[in-house]
Design an enzyme around this catalytic site. Structure first.
Site, PDB file in Angstrom:
ATOM      1  CD  GLU A  26      -2.791  -1.285   2.332  1.00 42.98           C
ATOM      2  OE1 GLU A  26      -4.023  -1.249   2.365  1.00 42.98           O
ATOM      3  OE2 GLU A  26      -2.108  -1.608   3.311  1.00 42.98           O
ATOM      4  CB  CYS A  28       2.816   7.474   3.299  1.00 49.63           C
ATOM      5  SG  CYS A  28       3.228   6.258   4.530  1.00 49.63           S
ATOM      6  CB  CYS A  80       7.149  -4.991   8.801  1.00 51.99           C
ATOM      7  SG  CYS A  80       8.508  -4.256   9.753  1.00 51.99           S
ATOM      8  CB  CYS A  95       6.129  -2.583  16.296  1.00 53.12           C
ATOM      9  SG  CYS A  95       7.782  -2.152  15.756  1.00 53.12           S
ATOM     10  CB  CYS A 113       2.688  -1.764  13.829  1.00 52.67           C
ATOM     11  SG  CYS A 113       2.851  -1.583  12.053  1.00 52.67           S
ATOM     12  CD  GLU A 145      13.218  -0.242   9.975  1.00 49.68           C
ATOM     13  OE1 GLU A 145      12.298   0.170  10.688  1.00 49.68           O
ATOM     14  OE2 GLU A 145      14.159   0.496   9.592  1.00 49.68           O
ATOM     15  CB  SER A 185       9.234   4.535  15.217  1.00 53.08           C
ATOM     16  OG  SER A 185       8.841   4.893  13.914  1.00 53.08           O
ATOM     17  CG  LEU A 186      11.847   7.535  21.478  1.00 49.47           C
ATOM     18  CD1 LEU A 186      13.187   6.827  21.518  1.00 49.47           C
ATOM     19  CD2 LEU A 186      11.986   8.968  22.025  1.00 49.47           C
ATOM     20  CG  ASN A 209      -4.023   5.847  14.105  1.00 46.00           C
ATOM     21  OD1 ASN A 209      -4.798   6.738  14.426  1.00 46.00           O
ATOM     22  ND2 ASN A 209      -2.883   6.097  13.474  1.00 46.00           N
ATOM     23  CB  CYS A 232       0.674   5.884  11.729  1.00 43.96           C
ATOM     24  SG  CYS A 232       1.363   7.371  11.069  1.00 43.96           S
TER      25      CYS A 232
HETATM   26  N1  SAH Z   1       9.095   0.718   9.951  1.00 46.86           N
HETATM   27  C1  SAH Z   1       9.313   2.112   9.980  1.00 46.86           C
HETATM   28  C2  SAH Z   1       8.504   2.814   8.949  1.00 46.86           C
HETATM   29  C3  SAH Z   1       7.008   2.680   9.151  1.00 46.86           C
HETATM   30  S1  SAH Z   1       6.482   4.158   9.807  1.00 46.86           S
HETATM   31  C4  SAH Z   1       9.054   2.646  11.369  1.00 46.86           C
HETATM   32  O1  SAH Z   1       8.465   1.938  12.163  1.00 46.86           O
HETATM   33  O2  SAH Z   1       9.465   3.768  11.632  1.00 46.86           O
HETATM   34  C5  SAH Z   1       5.045   3.716  10.607  1.00 46.86           C
HETATM   35  C6  SAH Z   1       4.840   4.658  11.774  1.00 46.86           C
HETATM   36  O3  SAH Z   1       3.552   4.402  12.304  1.00 46.86           O
HETATM   37  C7  SAH Z   1       5.841   4.426  12.909  1.00 46.86           C
HETATM   38  O4  SAH Z   1       6.262   5.644  13.453  1.00 46.86           O
HETATM   39  C8  SAH Z   1       5.021   3.670  13.943  1.00 46.86           C
HETATM   40  O5  SAH Z   1       5.502   3.904  15.241  1.00 46.86           O
HETATM   41  C9  SAH Z   1       3.647   4.223  13.697  1.00 46.86           C
HETATM   42  N2  SAH Z   1       2.576   3.292  14.062  1.00 46.86           N
HETATM   43  C10 SAH Z   1       2.558   1.959  13.900  1.00 46.86           C
HETATM   44  N3  SAH Z   1       1.387   1.445  14.352  1.00 46.86           N
HETATM   45  C11 SAH Z   1       0.664   2.489  14.816  1.00 46.86           C
HETATM   46  C12 SAH Z   1      -0.630   2.612  15.370  1.00 46.86           C
HETATM   47  N4  SAH Z   1      -1.417   1.555  15.565  1.00 46.86           N
HETATM   48  N5  SAH Z   1      -1.065   3.844  15.700  1.00 46.86           N
HETATM   49  C13 SAH Z   1      -0.294   4.942  15.489  1.00 46.86           C
HETATM   50  N6  SAH Z   1       0.927   4.886  14.936  1.00 46.86           N
HETATM   51  C14 SAH Z   1       1.410   3.670  14.607  1.00 46.86           C
HETATM   52 FE1  SF4 Z   2       7.462  -2.606  11.028  1.00 39.38          FE
HETATM   53 FE2  SF4 Z   2       7.453   0.021  11.476  1.00 39.38          FE
HETATM   54 FE3  SF4 Z   2       5.225  -1.447  11.870  1.00 39.38          FE
HETATM   55 FE4  SF4 Z   2       7.302  -1.693  13.514  1.00 39.38          FE
HETATM   56  S1  SF4 Z   2       6.049   0.142  13.202  1.00 39.38           S
HETATM   57  S2  SF4 Z   2       6.139  -3.375  12.630  1.00 39.38           S
HETATM   58  S3  SF4 Z   2       8.996  -1.464  12.114  1.00 39.38           S
HETATM   59  S4  SF4 Z   2       6.256  -1.072   9.942  1.00 39.38           S
END
Ligand code: SAH
Ligand code: SF4
Length: 358
Positions: A112, A125, A132, A136, A139, A181, A233-234, A309, A352
């Site tokens: 996507e 985006c 992935c 996490c 996500c 990632e 993504s801290l 989200n 996100c």
């Molecule tokens: N893998 C990379 C690039 C993906 S960015 C990374 O993790 O940075 C996706 C962003 O969405 C990240 O900052 C992650 O922390 C955020 N994210 C993932 N799941 C989410 C959710 N359920 N609600 C809000 N943000 C989320």
């Molecule tokens: Fe992968 Fe980024 Fe989602 Fe973590 S937040 S599972 S690194 S896409």
């Protein structure tokens, strides 16, 4: 190619079989490889420039559309090469103008991309992997597991496809915040960035690569794709909380991550973006906010606060609005820029963490 076969009478019979020459996808070639391809065909170098211009700036999808080439030349090249493009499965438009595109790749994998219009700015985006592997806990992409790395042209094609859909407008900004990632697929990501920058003509200042914290990859990124923006993504300011929600933290803890950020070469007036998904009763307290300020001290940074989200099958909840504001206030009081991100495209599962390729 000669095929040698033993006859029943034990004499050797040599039989020609057709040679299979694979067709070359011109978008899979780096600029140097494309020049080589043109040279191998006995053509002058300006032909390579014409090809690059037509493929990436004019966004053609077939060799027959390269109008600078004679009919004979088009036929000759079409016998050896082709130009890829992605199959659009569906697109969905959100009430806020965000558009989610679902693409199918050659092998049936689905990815996507999300278009986020904001005034003059048209941000895309994009995905760097199908699925992935980082797992996490908050996500959906992480939940659905890893399928494969995207090829460089599959990354570039997301931009070119959407440019075709929105013509005469063009994407102005790119964020690697879709599926995957990017630092786990850095060779293809950096190859794609080189082409997108030089030939699709999007400045590196307008390209952001987001990582979950693959610390060694942060320095490699600076070398392989210099001058792009870094987002990290801290999501939690201490190892205990972070490891609970981001397994990558068990390998590269916060100290290593912050050290890599400090070593990341930043052009003047640029900052590293830190994303922080706020999850109710997990990482959203005043203490967490204060700890985040401590670890970010001295790093030119900007924090994007993203209230969690909802994702099907994931138990976490987003904090109340007042808690989000209180968290932001702590950062602002310590002079850290902190922006609360509105969840764009949430009604079409394009926000996100909501991308699954379904
Ligand atoms: N893998 C990379 C690039 C993906 S960015 C990374 O993790 O940075 C996706 C962003 O969405 C990240 O900052 C992650 O922390 C955020 N994210 C993932 N799941 C989410 C959710 N359920 N609600 C809000 N943000 C989320
Ligand atoms: Fe992968 Fe980024 Fe989602 Fe973590 S937040 S599972 S690194 S896409």
């Amino acid at each position: 190619m000669l095929h040698v076969r033993t006859n029943p009478d034990n004499s050797y019979h040599v039989e020609p079989v057709p040679v299979f020459v694979p067709m070359i996808n011109l978008k899979s070639l780096s600029e140097e490889d494309l020049f080589e391809f043109i040279k191998d065909n006995g053509l002058p170098q300006y032909r390579a420039k014409q090809l690059l211009h037509r493929i990436y700036e004019k966004n053609v999808t077939g060799i027959n559309q390269i109008s600078e080439f004679s009919r004979d030349l088009r036929i000759k090249l079409a016998g050896q090469a082709w130009i890829s493009c992605l199959d659009l499965v569906t697109s969905e438009k959100s009430r806020d103008g965000t558009v989610k595109y679902l693409f199918e790749l050659e092998d049936g994998e689905r990815i996507e991309s999300v278009l986020i219009p904001d005034g003059q700015r048209l941000t895309l985006c994009i995905s760097s992997q199908a699925g992935c592997a980082m797992g996490c806990r908050f996500c959906l992409t992480g939940k659905s597991g890893f399928r494969r790395n995207l090829k460089s042209y599959e990354i570039i094609d997301q931009v070119l496809s959407v440019n075709r859909f929105i013509s005469p407008y063009k994407i102005t900004n790119i964020v690697f915040m879709g599926m995957g990632e990017p630092l786990m697929n850095l060779d293809n990501v950096s190859k794609a960035i080189t082409i997108i920058n030089k030939h699709v003509k999007i400045s590196r200042r307008r390209i952001t690569v987001s990582t979950a914290g693959v610390s060694p990859g942060i320095i490699d990124l600076a070398q392989q794709a210099p001058l792009v923006n870094l987002a990290v993504s801290l999501n939690a300011p201490d190892d205990k909380t972070r490891s609970l929600i981001m397994p990558v933290n068990m390998k590269y803890g916060i100290d290593k991550l912050i050290q890599a950020c400090r070593n990341f070469p930043l052009p003047s007036r640029r900052r590293i973006t830190f994303e922080y998904v706020l999850i109710r009763n997990l990482n959203d307290s005043q203490q967490h906010a204060e700890a985040a300020c401590r670890i970010l001290k001295g790093i030119p940074s900007k924090v994007n606060l993203i209230p969690f989200n909802p994702v099907p099958g994931i138990e976490f909840k987003r904090p109340d609005g007042s808690k989000v504001l209180a968290f932001q206030r702590v950062l602002l009081e310590r002079r850290i820029t902190a922006i609360i991100r509105k969840s764009k495209g949430a009604d079409i599962s394009a926000a996100c963490g909501q991308l699954s390729g379904k």
